[in-house]
Design a protein around this motif. Structure first.
Motif, mmCIF file in Angstrom:
data_model
loop_
_atom_site.group_PDB
_atom_site.id
_atom_site.type_symbol
_atom_site.label_atom_id
_atom_site.label_comp_id
_atom_site.label_asym_id
_atom_site.label_seq_id
_atom_site.Cartn_x
_atom_site.Cartn_y
_atom_site.Cartn_z
ATOM 1 N N VAL A 71 -0.587 10.949 -4.715
ATOM 2 C CA VAL A 71 -0.359 12.567 -4.810
ATOM 3 C C VAL A 71 -1.395 13.086 -5.711
ATOM 4 O O VAL A 71 -1.936 12.880 -6.592
ATOM 5 C CB VAL A 71 1.214 12.331 -6.039
ATOM 6 C CG1 VAL A 71 1.337 13.985 -6.218
ATOM 7 C CG2 VAL A 71 2.303 11.743 -5.089
ATOM 8 N N VAL A 72 -1.487 14.353 -5.260
ATOM 9 C CA VAL A 72 -2.803 15.047 -5.828
ATOM 10 C C VAL A 72 -2.194 16.036 -6.943
ATOM 11 O O VAL A 72 -2.801 16.026 -7.983
ATOM 12 C CB VAL A 72 -3.623 15.804 -4.664
ATOM 13 C CG1 VAL A 72 -4.536 16.732 -5.462
ATOM 14 C CG2 VAL A 72 -4.082 15.133 -3.712
ATOM 15 N N GLY A 101 -6.404 7.974 -8.677
ATOM 16 C CA GLY A 101 -5.984 8.241 -7.261
ATOM 17 C C GLY A 101 -6.218 7.066 -6.490
ATOM 18 O O GLY A 101 -7.290 6.173 -6.852
ATOM 19 N N ARG A 102 -5.200 6.507 -5.735
ATOM 20 C CA ARG A 102 -5.341 5.498 -4.711
ATOM 21 C C ARG A 102 -5.992 5.769 -3.366
ATOM 22 O O ARG A 102 -6.298 4.935 -2.694
ATOM 23 C CB ARG A 102 -4.099 4.327 -4.797
ATOM 24 C CG ARG A 102 -3.795 3.899 -5.891
ATOM 25 C CD ARG A 102 -2.615 3.145 -5.740
ATOM 26 N NE ARG A 102 -2.461 1.906 -7.085
ATOM 27 C CZ ARG A 102 -3.066 1.012 -7.254
ATOM 28 N NH1 ARG A 102 -4.085 0.419 -6.409
ATOM 29 N NH2 ARG A 102 -2.642 0.015 -8.189
ATOM 30 N N THR A 103 -6.009 6.951 -3.077
ATOM 31 C CA THR A 103 -6.572 7.563 -1.809
ATOM 32 C C THR A 103 -7.521 8.399 -2.170
ATOM 33 O O THR A 103 -7.808 8.934 -3.097
ATOM 34 C CB THR A 103 -5.470 8.480 -1.069
ATOM 35 O OG1 THR A 103 -5.043 9.486 -1.753
ATOM 36 C CG2 THR A 103 -4.028 7.383 -0.857
ATOM 37 N N GLY A 104 -8.458 8.445 -0.957
ATOM 38 C CA GLY A 104 -9.956 9.271 -1.227
ATOM 39 C C GLY A 104 -9.416 10.793 -1.740
ATOM 40 O O GLY A 104 -10.088 11.172 -2.390
ATOM 41 N N GLU A 105 -8.485 11.238 -0.902
ATOM 42 C CA GLU A 105 -8.038 12.593 -1.106
ATOM 43 C C GLU A 105 -7.738 12.993 -2.871
ATOM 44 O O GLU A 105 -8.417 13.812 -3.595
ATOM 45 C CB GLU A 105 -6.964 13.270 -0.381
ATOM 46 C CG GLU A 105 -6.688 14.658 -0.623
ATOM 47 C CD GLU A 105 -5.652 15.187 0.256
ATOM 48 O OE1 GLU A 105 -5.421 16.558 0.251
ATOM 49 O OE2 GLU A 105 -4.823 14.391 0.569
ATOM 50 N N TRP A 150 -6.623 -0.010 -0.066
ATOM 51 C CA TRP A 150 -5.387 0.390 0.346
ATOM 52 C C TRP A 150 -4.953 0.745 1.578
ATOM 53 O O TRP A 150 -3.867 0.426 2.289
ATOM 54 C CB TRP A 150 -5.632 1.742 -0.688
ATOM 55 C CG TRP A 150 -4.123 2.645 -0.543
ATOM 56 C CD1 TRP A 150 -3.166 2.309 -1.342
ATOM 57 C CD2 TRP A 150 -3.670 3.673 0.408
ATOM 58 N NE1 TRP A 150 -2.149 3.229 -1.150
ATOM 59 C CE2 TRP A 150 -2.404 4.057 0.120
ATOM 60 C CE3 TRP A 150 -4.137 4.173 1.719
ATOM 61 C CZ2 TRP A 150 -1.615 5.055 0.568
ATOM 62 C CZ3 TRP A 150 -3.499 5.208 2.216
ATOM 63 C CH2 TRP A 150 -2.125 5.532 1.749
ATOM 64 N N ASN A 151 -6.130 1.164 2.509
ATOM 65 C CA ASN A 151 -5.866 1.210 3.943
ATOM 66 C C ASN A 151 -5.253 0.062 4.670
ATOM 67 O O ASN A 151 -4.514 -0.087 5.590
ATOM 68 C CB ASN A 151 -6.867 1.743 4.694
ATOM 69 C CG ASN A 151 -7.006 3.375 4.366
ATOM 70 O OD1 ASN A 151 -6.071 4.212 4.150
ATOM 71 N ND2 ASN A 151 -8.428 3.998 4.377
ATOM 72 N N LEU A 152 -6.164 -1.099 4.084
ATOM 73 C CA LEU A 152 -5.828 -2.440 4.696
ATOM 74 C C LEU A 152 -4.238 -2.871 4.429
ATOM 75 O O LEU A 152 -3.607 -3.200 5.424
ATOM 76 C CB LEU A 152 -6.729 -3.318 4.060
ATOM 77 C CG LEU A 152 -6.460 -4.889 4.644
ATOM 78 C CD1 LEU A 152 -6.863 -4.938 6.265
ATOM 79 C CD2 LEU A 152 -7.294 -5.988 4.130
ATOM 80 N N VAL A 153 -3.861 -2.754 3.207
ATOM 81 C CA VAL A 153 -2.386 -3.177 2.864
ATOM 82 C C VAL A 153 -1.446 -2.346 3.544
ATOM 83 O O VAL A 153 -0.384 -2.773 4.229
ATOM 84 C CB VAL A 153 -2.302 -2.894 1.327
ATOM 85 C CG1 VAL A 153 -0.856 -2.934 1.030
ATOM 86 C CG2 VAL A 153 -3.199 -3.824 0.616
ATOM 87 N N ARG A 154 -1.773 -0.794 3.662
ATOM 88 C CA ARG A 154 -0.714 -0.004 4.469
ATOM 89 C C ARG A 154 -0.691 -0.400 5.929
ATOM 90 O O ARG A 154 0.420 -0.319 6.637
ATOM 91 C CB ARG A 154 -1.326 1.604 4.239
ATOM 92 C CG ARG A 154 -0.635 2.572 5.004
ATOM 93 C CD ARG A 154 -1.148 3.683 5.305
ATOM 94 N NE ARG A 154 -2.249 3.449 6.174
ATOM 95 C CZ ARG A 154 -3.368 4.463 6.227
ATOM 96 N NH1 ARG A 154 -3.497 5.527 5.605
ATOM 97 N NH2 ARG A 154 -4.524 3.942 7.015
ATOM 98 N N ASP A 155 -2.023 -0.650 6.484
ATOM 99 C CA ASP A 155 -2.083 -1.023 8.051
ATOM 100 C C ASP A 155 -1.273 -2.374 8.331
ATOM 101 O O ASP A 155 -0.535 -2.484 9.275
ATOM 102 C CB ASP A 155 -3.524 -1.046 8.374
ATOM 103 C CG ASP A 155 -4.174 0.311 8.563
ATOM 104 O OD1 ASP A 155 -3.521 1.290 8.554
ATOM 105 O OD2 ASP A 155 -5.271 0.337 8.736
#
Length: 640
Positions: A71-72, A101-105, A150-155
């Motif tokens: 969340v931003v 934050g855990r995502t790039g955005e 994070w992307n790897l876990v999500r995917d």
């Protein structure tokens, strides 16, 4: 005697004062109430105390409790941003950079927003300080690694869910109505019919199909029988309608990653409108009702007019009116007279016995007009408008001008690094005698630089797009408020709803309105709409002329069906129009109020009422019709 100061001490530069702030975040409420925030705060305080010249004011500790790292827009970070804008913060201390934050955005939005304000970040556990070139380089590396993980876990999670759905298993989330999850803690979990809920499902279907009841009537009957929702709460019309139109009940299937789903948990879609994390999967489930029964249910729901309820779905004050019982009003619709209204949730579906709610129904048109009038008055005050607009329009974090410059810099840097890779490849090709290991390492580093520059450019463009989108929203807000304020054109219902939402309107009824039958008086509305005055009482001297007018209009004589004459009944009609009272409050001297009401409605229906009123008003006099307020006095407030 002054203390001795050596020459070396005088030459040593003073230790700079750094005003630090702590940023604490945990993703779940459980962590917030356990050890998560306290552990972060303790480590942050110790870190600051061991840095010479660093201070930590007590009011510069900001917490985001139970807020995911994706969340931003977070309350704690917003408060920290405001403190930084006021020039109170030099450095932000975090326990670990994933707290930002855990995502790039989410991560880069706040890194760059604070960088625009001249504020740096330091990590307690990673020993990274973004005030140095090395620290910024380490930060970039950390961000890329963290997002990749994070992307790897999500995917992996999404792929596992899809594989489970393809095998006919239940991938995630609560079971649909009438079903339960079997084998929840094992690898193979499936949906099975829930015997306890099926009885409620079948009863609801029977009420609609076999007894021909409306959904509203079915809701009342289910609640009366104690056949409540899964959570033990009374049914509402919207809730039961959603359950009765579900694909699991009507088609015996559930679509995992349904691209046309609705609600906050709907499937995330890519630009092409397809599910972002994989194709949709149709999961067959055991049927609760047959296909023929399902068709009969759909036909019955369409026939009973529920769609007319949905047609009047614009209720800008739904959830914004608070009743005296403490519950919120919601929008509702009445097919019988095509009327929108608001009713208090504390009295819906039989809850009034428990809540003691006696809050009245409010006619939507009247209460909305009252709120609009208050808003127009409010918008006439320039100072209030400016304060409200500043509070309402929260820009996306960061400086949009500096972000444009940042993106332009990233574009140039990427082009430069791509040229460097091409030049290095050509140069190495001309020198085959160089050590291949050295050549490979050099090219790998150059390509890694290109990858990093490309990542920064992508994130920079994404955040700039979000800033521009928020800026466009802000412009629309100001245009909408300016239009409502100037009255240059009539706002649509949807636009008024937007203004109500933007101003965060809250309404509290302060009194009561007398309960009416719900059927509008056409004569009252006619006088109100046309502005034609209500005549004074008809005296005995004028009655012969009125009787002559009646004989000329009606082929048969008009007779009173009670103990009073027609003149007395006519004066009863005029009395009610002048006073605005209810029919059953008509004084006894006018006779039976039902007969007086019938007389009025008959004359109006046959077109005699306008003729009669014109004749009576020709002698002068008359008063405005009195419409009793359909809503009580209202306390209307908004965000300012």
């Amino acid at each position: 005697m002054p203390a001795h100061t050596s020459v070396d001490d005088r030459r040593r530069p003073p230790v700079p004062v750094v005003r630090a702030a702590l940023m604490l975040r945990v993703s779940t409420r459980a962590q917030a109430t356990a050890y998560g925030l306290d552990a972060q705060e303790e480590a942050g305080r110790a870190y600051v105390s061991n840095r010479p010249g660093w201070t930590l004011p007590p009011d510069l500790i900001f917490r985001d409790e139970g807020v995911p790292g994706t969340v931003v827009d977070r309350p704690g970070m917003r408060e920290l941003e405001e403190a930084a804008r006021r020039g109170r913060v030099d450095a932000i201390v975090v326990h670990n950079f994933d707290r930002i934050g855990r995502t790039g955005e989410a991560f880069w939005t706040w890194i760059w927003a604070m960088e625009d304000l001249g504020v740096v970040f330091v990590s307690v556990t990673q020993d990274i300080d973004t005030s140095t070139p090395l620290g910024r380089q380490q930060l970039q590396s950390h961000a890329m690694t963290a997002e990749a993980e994070w992307n790897l876990v999500r995917d992996r999670t999404q792929a596992g869910r899809r594989q489970k759905a393809l095998a006919g298993g239940w991938p995630c989330g609560p079971a649909p109505w009438g079903y339960a999850i079997e084998g929840r803690d094992r690898r193979r979990s499936v949906l099975v019919v829930d015997d306890g809920e099926v009885s409620v499902v079948l009863k609801a279907v029977s009420l609609i199909v076999d007894e021909g009841r409306s959904i509203s009537a079915a809701v009342g009957e289910l609640n009366h029988l104690g056949l409540l929702t899964r959570s033990g709460r009374p049914w509402t019309v919207a809730n039961l309608h959603r359950r009765l139109t579900s694909q699991s009940l009507l088609k015996g299937e559930v679509i995992f990653r349904n691209p046309v789903g609705t609600g906050t948990n709907r499937t995330k879609l890519a630009m092409a409108g397809l599910p972002l994390h994989g194709d949709s999967v149709t999961i067959p489930v055991p049927r609760i009702i047959s296909a023929e029964r399902a068709r009969a249910l759909s036909d019955a729901m369409e026939k009973n007019g529920h769609r007319a309820h949905a047609a009047a779905a614009v209720y800008p004050l739904s959830g914004r009116i608070v009743g005296r019982c403490g519950h919120h009003y919601v929008g509702a619709y009445r097919n019988s007279d095509d009327t929108r209204y608001y009713r208090c949730g504390g009295g819906n579906n039989g809850k009034g016995r428990r809540t003691g709610c006696r809050d009245p129904y409010l006619t939507a048109l009247d209460v909305e007009e009252s709120v609009r009038a208050e808003i127009v008055t409010f918008l006439a005050d320039s100072e209030h408008v400016e304060k409200s607009a500043a509070a309402l329009i929260k820009p996306f974090p960061g400086d949009i001008g500096k972000q444009r410059e940042r993106v332009a810099g990233f574009e140039s840097a990427l082009q430069e690094k791509e040229r460097a890779v091409a030049h290095a490849a050509a140069d190495l090709a001309r020198r085959p005698y160089l050590d291949p290991t050295v050549m490979e390492a050099a090219m790998r580093q150059l390509k890694e630089d290109v990858r990093t520059a490309s990542m920064l450019l992508t994130k920079g463009r994404e955040i700039l797009a979000r800033q521009m989108e928020r800026e466009a929203d802000a412009a629309r807000v100001m245009e909408l408020i300016a239009t409502a304020r100037a009255g240059t054109r009539e706002l649509s219902e949807t636009e008024w709803g937007d203004v109500v939402a933007l101003l965060n309107v809250r309404v509290r009824p302060l009194g009561e309105v007398r309960k009416r039958s719900g059927v509008k008086c056409k004569v009252t509305d006619w006088h109100d709409r046309t502005g034609i005055l209500v005549p004074d009482e008809v005296l005995v001297a004028r009655w012969p002329a009125v009787e002559a007018l009646m004989r000329s209009f009606f082929p048969r004589p008009q007779f009173a069906r009670g103990a009073v004459c027609i003149r007395t009944q006519l004066n009863g009609i005029l009395h009610r129009l002048r006073t605005g009272g209810l029919w059953d409050e008509l004084p006894e001297r006018y006779g039976s109020w039902q007969l007086v009401k019938d007389r009025q409605n008959t004359w109006f229906k046959k077109g005699f009422w306008p003729v009669l009123v014109g004749h009576l008003n020709s002698a002068g006099g008359g008063t405005r019709v009195r419409k009793e307020a359909q809503v009580p006095p209202l306390d209307i407030t908004w965000h300012s």
